[in-house]
Enzyme design. Structure first.
Site, mmCIF file in Angstrom:
data_model
loop_
_atom_site.group_PDB
_atom_site.id
_atom_site.type_symbol
_atom_site.label_atom_id
_atom_site.label_comp_id
_atom_site.label_asym_id
_atom_site.label_seq_id
_atom_site.Cartn_x
_atom_site.Cartn_y
_atom_site.Cartn_z
ATOM 1 N N ASP A 222 33.020 42.301 38.622
ATOM 2 C CA ASP A 222 32.715 41.522 39.825
ATOM 3 C C ASP A 222 33.954 40.684 40.166
ATOM 4 O OD1 ASP A 222 31.817 39.741 41.703
ATOM 5 O OD2 ASP A 222 29.881 39.398 40.734
ATOM 6 N N HIS A 223 34.590 41.027 41.246
ATOM 7 C CA HIS A 223 35.857 40.375 41.574
ATOM 8 C C HIS A 223 35.678 38.920 41.988
ATOM 9 C CE1 HIS A 223 40.032 40.131 42.217
ATOM 10 N NE2 HIS A 223 40.257 41.301 42.806
#
Lengths: 404, 333
Positions: free
Chosen positions: A373-374
């Site tokens: 999850d950036h």
């Protein structure tokens, strides 16, 4: 007394009747199993709430029943007790409609539908445009859907057209088309995937790992009579790497504006079953030996195939591993098991020529895809995490010295 | 030049009201006036000034200080062919006459199966902002909009005041005609000399706009217009302002059309919030224009207290700031 389908965990809203243990007229004791049901995720038994005689089975095997619906009725001797229990049940779920009616939808808070926030005006626009508002993602304050969102949705390439135009678009000769029901686990998976992909900006980091040393070790153990799968080593290596890079063992809580680091390392195993993907979880991997991990993993996958996993075994994951290698693939960009932050996928191990110490040698090489999850972490962090994992697999002995 | 001047005059609201009564008394002998000090003294606000000289003390009757008597007598006169206009000195003084209004005036038509009607008008000055003593400034229109059979009318400018009062006098049923005191002498508008009626039950669009409908009445109309005009300068959005004029029955069509156009609404009144006419307006919008609403309807009202002492009156009334705040809230929703 009416025995209703109650929510047996995780906000389920419907279940299929698999099997009755009883038939009308039969005596049952308190806690004796009455019926077996299948939810999106598991099978479960509903037991008798009191001693009594089975009066009526309200559904056929295979019927799908909504939470709050009466599945069967019992005649109990203690009339007063029955009454109070019914009252208690009704107080808990005051909005529910007539118990015997199966066609009326129970109206309750566990409503599975997405809570759509939109002004009446926006809803009208959606209706006029033939858009199912539940499919639209809102861009307004606290996710409210605006008129603009509806028009944007219409412009999007994969717009779901209104029923009418779908019908018009279908050629007549296609009347014999076959359908696969889109419900149960399939629908649940779809929902989760959409939620995950729409919420977390996914980034995939690829790498490769040489498996030779680990495979040698596995072989050696086997000769000594201990058979341990490669996946068990992976799980341990993941947990050890996660300990050093705790950010990937976390979930983002946007409301509270904080990333919540999980205290334990519960690794989910993406498992393919007849009904679709399911993710049983090995809990507290940090406290477990590779041997024990192997044992638990075998049990969980067997249960998954048999559809016997309990809600407990399916919940509480903090990180997910997907081992598609045995099925064959050299790369993938899976979707996160939301709200987890990271997922690692392993692909097929191939024997390949590699350069080691300026020489070309043959090695077992496996591709890895690491998805994260950036919002929570960046590419550099992901690379160091994966490097750490690779290091453990290249040198399994490094794991040994760290084991408790 | 002289002919034009003879047809249109610039009048204050109180002059327009006098003009309306004079016009009707000249035309119709059955029209008469009852009230405290309405004769020789010309009324507490001089609304009936000069009428006793012109029409005599049989048609302009000074009554004892007894509001129930004034209304009760008027009911009897109305049933028997007269068209009485009774004056309450202040709206807050109507409470002793409540019983006559509710048990007799508004029920006669139904009780007699339509054989008798009660063609009477009760005029009453109302509203805060003129720093009058206690009970003099109440804005209790909602007590009366709840009574079936009683029309409730309130003008916000001299032209409407004359036209609406004439329409009220000509109406076959009892009409409560409440006059915002604050507007009595705050401006003059062109008022035709001749007789004309402004239809009851019809709202007026005071100002056209595209983004928010503001629904209001009485003295708050002018306040709202001023607040909005100042705010709109330099804004992309514009407000439509509707003067409801008749609070019972409400003009459903005008409200519906405007809210359908703008998609947003704010109701402004100086009466207390709870049980106010705003509740009815919002409910009507829900019924008639729900699918056009882009935001919940806002309301800006007085407080749930009696109108306070004069030094605090301006804090009680909805300020321009409050009105604009509500407009912005609904726009930003």
């Amino acid at each position: 007394m009416e025995v209703k389908l109650h929510d047996i965990g995780e906000g389920m809203h419907e279940a299929e009747i698999l099997h009755y243990f009883v038939e009308p007229g039969q005596n049952v004791k308190n806690d004796e199993p009455l019926v077996e049901i299948q939810t999106d995720k598991m099978t479960a038994e509903l037991t008798a709430p009191a001693d009594g005689v089975v009066e009526e089975l309200r559904f056929h095997i295979g019927d799908v029943v909504e939470v709050g619906t009466t599945i069967l009725s019992l005649r109990t001797d203690d009339y007063e007790e029955t009454q109070t229990m019914i009252v208690q049940r009704e107080q808990k779920q005051p909005m529910k409609t007539g118990a015997s009616s199966t066609s009326t939808k129970p109206y309750n808070n566990e409503n599975p539908h997405k809570r759509v926030q939109a002004s009446p005006h926006t809803r009208r626009v959606a209706r006029e445009q033939g858009v199912n508002i539940e499919e639209v993602t809102g861009s307004g304050p606290s996710g409210r859907i605006t008129d603009e969102d509806i028009y944007q949705f219409l412009k999007a390439p994969s717009k779901p057209v209104s029923e009418k135009s779908t019908e018009e678009a279908q050629p007549k000769e296609q009347e014999e088309r076959k359908f696969v029901p889109f419900r149960g686990r399939r629908k649940q998976i779809a929902k989760k995937m959409v939620k995950s992909l729409h919420t977390a900006p996914h980034v995939t980091h690829f790498d490769e790992v040489m498996m030779s040393d680990l495979l040698d070790l596995k072989q050696q153990l086997k000769q000594e009579g201990t058979s341990i799968s490669v996946a068990a080593f992976f799980i341990k290596a993941i947990q050890m790497s996660l300990e050093e890079h705790a950010i990937f063992n976390s979930k983002l809580n946007e409301e509270q504006e904080r990333i919540e680091l999980e205290p334990h390392f519960n690794i989910g195993l993406a498992t393919d079953t007849e009904e679709g993907l399911i993710v049983p979880v090995i809990k507290n991997v940090e406290d477990k030996s590779i041997e024990l991990i192997h044992k638990e993993m075998k049990e969980l996958t067997a249960k998954a195939k048999e559809n016997q996993l309990s809600a407990k075994e399916l919940s509480g994951g903090t990180f997910t591993m997907s081992n598609v290698g045995p099925l064959g693939s050299t790369g993938a960009t899976p979707i996160l098991n939301y709200p987890e932050t990271g997922l690692i996928a392993f692909h097929k191990t191939k024997r390949m020529p590699v350069v080691v110490n300026e020489e070309i040698v043959i090695r077992d090489v496996m591709n890895i895809s690491f998805i994260f999850d950036h919002r929570v972490a960046d590419g550099a962090k992901a690379a160091t995490f994966v490097n750490r994992f690779i290091d453990y697999i290249h040198h399994p002995s490094k794991m040994l010295v760290k084991l408790v | 030049m002289t002919t034009v001047a003879a047809q249109v005059k610039k009048l204050t609201m109180i002059q327009a009201i006098t003009d309306a009564m004079k016009t009707m008394m000249k035309e119709d002998d059955s029209v008469l006036i009852l009230g405290e000090d309405v004769g020789i003294n010309g009324g507490v606000f001089r609304a009936t000034e000069g009428l006793i000289e012109e029409f005599g003390d049989e048609r302009v009757v000074d009554t004892p200080l007894a509001e129930s008597g004034i209304v009760g007598t008027s009911v009897g006169l109305a049933v028997n062919g007269f068209k009485p206009i009774c004056e309450m000195q202040f709206f807050g003084f109507i409470y002793p006459a409540f019983n006559q209004l509710i048990t007799h005036a508004t029920r006669m038509r139904q009780r007699s199966l339509g054989r008798y009607t009660v063609p009477m008008v009760i005029r009453a000055p109302y509203g805060a902002g003129v720093k009058a003593p206690e009970i003099h400034s109440d804005s209790v229109e909602a007590l009366f909009t709840h009574i079936p059979g009683l029309k409730v009318v309130t003008p916000s400018n001299p032209y409407d005041a004359k036209g609406l009062l004439i329409a009220s006098i000509e109406d076959p049923d009892p009409v409560l005609f409440i006059e915002p005191m604050r507007c009595y002498r705050t401006g003059r508008t062109q008022v035709p000399d001749e007789k004309y009626a402004v239809e009851l039950g019809k709202a007026a669009t005071v100002k056209e706009g595209t983004d928010v409908t503001i629904l209001t009445w009485g003295a708050m109309v002018q306040d709202t217009v001023k607040a909005v005009e100042k705010w709109e300068a330099g804004k992309d959005a514009s407000c439509e302002i509707i003067d409801l004029r008749t609070l019972y029955p409400l003009d459903k069509e005008t409200i519906r059309k405007s809210v359908e156009k703008t998609g947003r609404a704010v109701v402004v009144h100086e009466a207390p919030e709870t049980g106010g006419v705003s509740g009815d307006v919002i409910s009507l919008i829900n019924d008639a224009a729900f699918f056009y609403l882009k935001a919940p309807v806002q309301k800006v009202t007085g407080f749930d207290t009696p109108v306070p002492v004069y030094s605090l009156e301006l804090d009680y009334l909805p300020s321009a700031q409050k009105i604009i705040h509500a407009v912005e809230q609904t726009l930003q929703y």
